[in-house]
Scaffold this active site. Structure first.
Site, mmCIF file in Angstrom:
data_model
loop_
_atom_site.group_PDB
_atom_site.id
_atom_site.type_symbol
_atom_site.label_atom_id
_atom_site.label_comp_id
_atom_site.label_asym_id
_atom_site.label_seq_id
_atom_site.Cartn_x
_atom_site.Cartn_y
_atom_site.Cartn_z
ATOM 1 N N ARG A 1 0.840 -1.203 0.000
ATOM 2 C CA ARG A 1 0.000 0.000 0.000
ATOM 3 C C ARG A 1 0.872 1.248 0.000
ATOM 4 N NH1 ARG A 1 -2.362 -0.250 4.962
ATOM 5 N NH2 ARG A 1 -1.168 -2.111 5.388
ATOM 6 N N ASP B 1 0.492 -10.949 12.764
ATOM 7 C CA ASP B 1 0.413 -10.244 14.039
ATOM 8 C C ASP B 1 -0.441 -11.045 15.020
ATOM 9 O OD1 ASP B 1 2.024 -7.961 13.890
ATOM 10 O OD2 ASP B 1 0.546 -6.889 12.680
ATOM 11 N N GLU C 1 18.538 -3.245 18.332
ATOM 12 C CA GLU C 1 18.138 -4.424 17.562
ATOM 13 C C GLU C 1 18.936 -4.573 16.263
ATOM 14 O OE1 GLU C 1 13.918 -5.421 17.515
ATOM 15 O OE2 GLU C 1 14.021 -5.606 15.338
ATOM 16 N N ARG D 1 14.517 -14.372 8.654
ATOM 17 C CA ARG D 1 15.456 -13.466 9.301
ATOM 18 C C ARG D 1 15.231 -13.586 10.800
ATOM 19 N NH1 ARG D 1 19.782 -11.434 7.049
ATOM 20 N NH2 ARG D 1 19.613 -9.317 7.860
ATOM 21 N N TYR E 1 4.227 -14.049 8.069
ATOM 22 C CA TYR E 1 4.324 -13.076 9.144
ATOM 23 C C TYR E 1 2.906 -12.749 9.571
ATOM 24 C CZ TYR E 1 4.893 -9.299 12.217
ATOM 25 O OH TYR E 1 4.828 -8.549 13.363
ATOM 26 N N ARG F 1 1.307 9.028 4.522
ATOM 27 C CA ARG F 1 0.011 9.607 4.898
ATOM 28 C C ARG F 1 0.044 11.104 4.633
ATOM 29 N NH1 ARG F 1 -0.327 6.810 10.650
ATOM 30 N NH2 ARG F 1 -0.679 4.689 9.915
ATOM 31 N N ARG G 1 16.970 -0.573 14.839
ATOM 32 C CA ARG G 1 16.155 0.283 15.706
ATOM 33 C C ARG G 1 16.552 0.063 17.155
ATOM 34 N NH1 ARG G 1 10.137 -2.643 15.952
ATOM 35 N NH2 ARG G 1 10.904 -4.690 16.509
#
Ligand SMILES: Cc1cc2nc3c(=O)[nH]c(=O)nc-3n(C[C@H](O)[C@H](O)[C@H](O)COP(=O)(O)OP(=O)(O)OC[C@H]3O[C@@H](n4cnc5c(N)ncnc54)[C@H](O)[C@@H]3O)c2cc1C
Length: 392
Positions: free
Chosen positions: A183, A360, A310, A259, A358, A187, A289
């Protein structure tokens, strides 16, 4: 040979491999909807899988042991479900990114655009501005990079996506499928909420407590430090397997690639970075991060702090598989493993690892809820049992 005879009396009916959200919701739904009894096993010494949280003994901060987890969903039934088992407090993830030019807001929004280009654009002006930056010569993006250039143009891509993607996936973004960036990643408003979901929060006492409450039912027995072995299946009517698909078949066709991430911990007093998550897209910075966990519980006060730097790397045989790479070779291997899985008798494969996606938390919870209903209905009607291979 594993002896489960002490748990294979008539009370125990199904075996659930994995005590993460997938396994826990399966067990609870089977118990509540059909009074089915289950034994839930996990090879780890704790429940909750990768969502495991625990308070640090020294600082008292709630630590997300396998990386930061923010719950978000658009499904009201999933939100109601988790709220039965935990006190979810409002939490909005407002991620920042440090690049050479300064600290910026993510996901790329009107604030990021105006700050990055030194402009003062309205939403409509920004949309037009970015449309001019976009590479209109790309009609059918062949890879991640082309997809990004088509949407946002070179400057934003290089500043916020290129280096981060390279570090996260360990390859050139031109080698990754365009679908990873499906997508528009921008924004045209000042909305800096990382997620677009209707419901969002973090449980006050962490995810492990939520999973413990889901598993707390007289029909459910949990056994930790117990790795699945195939001879266990014969003591049960059915097995629900939520571990890695290739692991179930002892990697006999090869390994699906993932990964993995690892962390360097920093302890300090006060505030380390002033925000829960700071990304580092610059390719010269070796890490991706830093997350500072006390910011995930803004309702708590802590003098000390713990931050986790990380890093991302390829997954070796002893590493925890985190992000499925899903490269073309993986998809071929996956198709071959699915054929093997379909031939398994009385075994269902669910969850992020067994379906090599993946997913959530809200997705695995929703899928487990839906799957139990379909499975029970198929059993009742004498139909073929459902599979969980959608979207592969
Ligand atoms: C770094 C990171 C950050 C994330 N952040 C978010 C987030 O912010 N929000 C969100 O919604 N989701 C997030 N996720 C996704 C979330 O972690 C998953 O949705 C969730 O863990 C999936 O639950 P599961 O039960 O399917 O799998 P898991 O949690 O992996 O549970 C599977 C369990 O099976 C056990 N197991 C495996 N093989 C065997 C075996 N052979 N025998 C016995 N036990 C076995 C494992 O030990 C494990 O406990 C994140 C994931 C990662 C990697």
């Amino acid at each position: 040979m594993t002896n489960l005879s002490q748990v294979s009396d008539s009370e125990q009916r199904v075996l659930i491999v994995g005590a993460g959200f997938s396994g826990a919701v399966l067990a609870r739904q089977l118990a509540e909807l059909a009074n089915i009894k289950s034994l839930v096993i996990d090879s780890r010494e704790h429940i909750a899988g990768n969502c495991h949280t625990e308070r640090d003994a020294e600082t008292g901060i709630m630590i997300h042991r396998y990386g930061p987890h923010i719950f978000h969903t658009n499904r009201a039934d999933v939100w109601d479900y988790v709220n039965r088992f935990g006190d979810f407090r409002p939490f909005v993830n407002r991620v920042k990114a440090t690049i050479d030019q300064g600290v910026f807001s993510l996901p790329v929004n009107l604030h990021t655009i105006n700050q990055f280009f030194g402009t003062n654009l309205s939403p409509a002006e920004a949309r037009e501005f970015i449309e001019q930056k976009a590479d209109t010569s790309i009609t059918e993006p062949a890879n991640f990079e082309e997809q990004a250039l088509k949407f946002i143009g070179r400057e934003l891509y290089e500043a916020f996506f290129q280096g981060y993607t390279k570090k996260q996936w360990g390859c050139d973004p031109r080698e990754l499928p365009a679908a990873i960036l499906s997508r528009l990643p921008v924004r045209f408003s000042y909305d800096d909420n990382y997620y677009n979901s209707s419901f969002q929060g973090i449980p006050a006492e962490g995810y492990t407590e939520v999973v413990a409450k889901i598993l707390s039912h007289p029909n459910i027995e949990v056994r930790l430090n117990t790795r699945y072995e195939h001879d266990m299946a014969k003591s049960f009517d059915h097995v629900f397997y939520t571990g890695p698909l290739d692991g179930y078949f002892d990697h006999r066709l090869g390994r699906l690639s993932y990964r993995t991430v690892f962390w360097e911990e920093k302890r300090a007093t006060g505030d380390f970075q002033g925000v829960a998550v700071m990304n580092y897209p610059n390719p010269e910075v070796p890490y991706t991060r830093i997350h500072e966990h006390k910011h995930f519980t803004p309702w708590e006060k802590h003098e000390a702090t713990q931050a986790f730097v990380e890093y991302s790397k390829e997954t070796g045989p002893d590493d925890i598989p985190y992000y499925p790479k899903r490269l073309p070779a993986d998809k071929e291997l996956l198709a071959a493993y699915i054929e093997l899985a379909k031939a398994e008798h009385k075994v269902s494969f669910l969850g992020r690892l067994a379906t090599y996606r993946y997913l959530d938390m809200h997705q695995v919870i929703g899928e487990a809820m839906d799957f139990v209903e379909r499975w029970l209905s198929a059993k009742e009607n004498g139909e073929a049992l459902p599979e969980c291979w959608q979207g592969l």
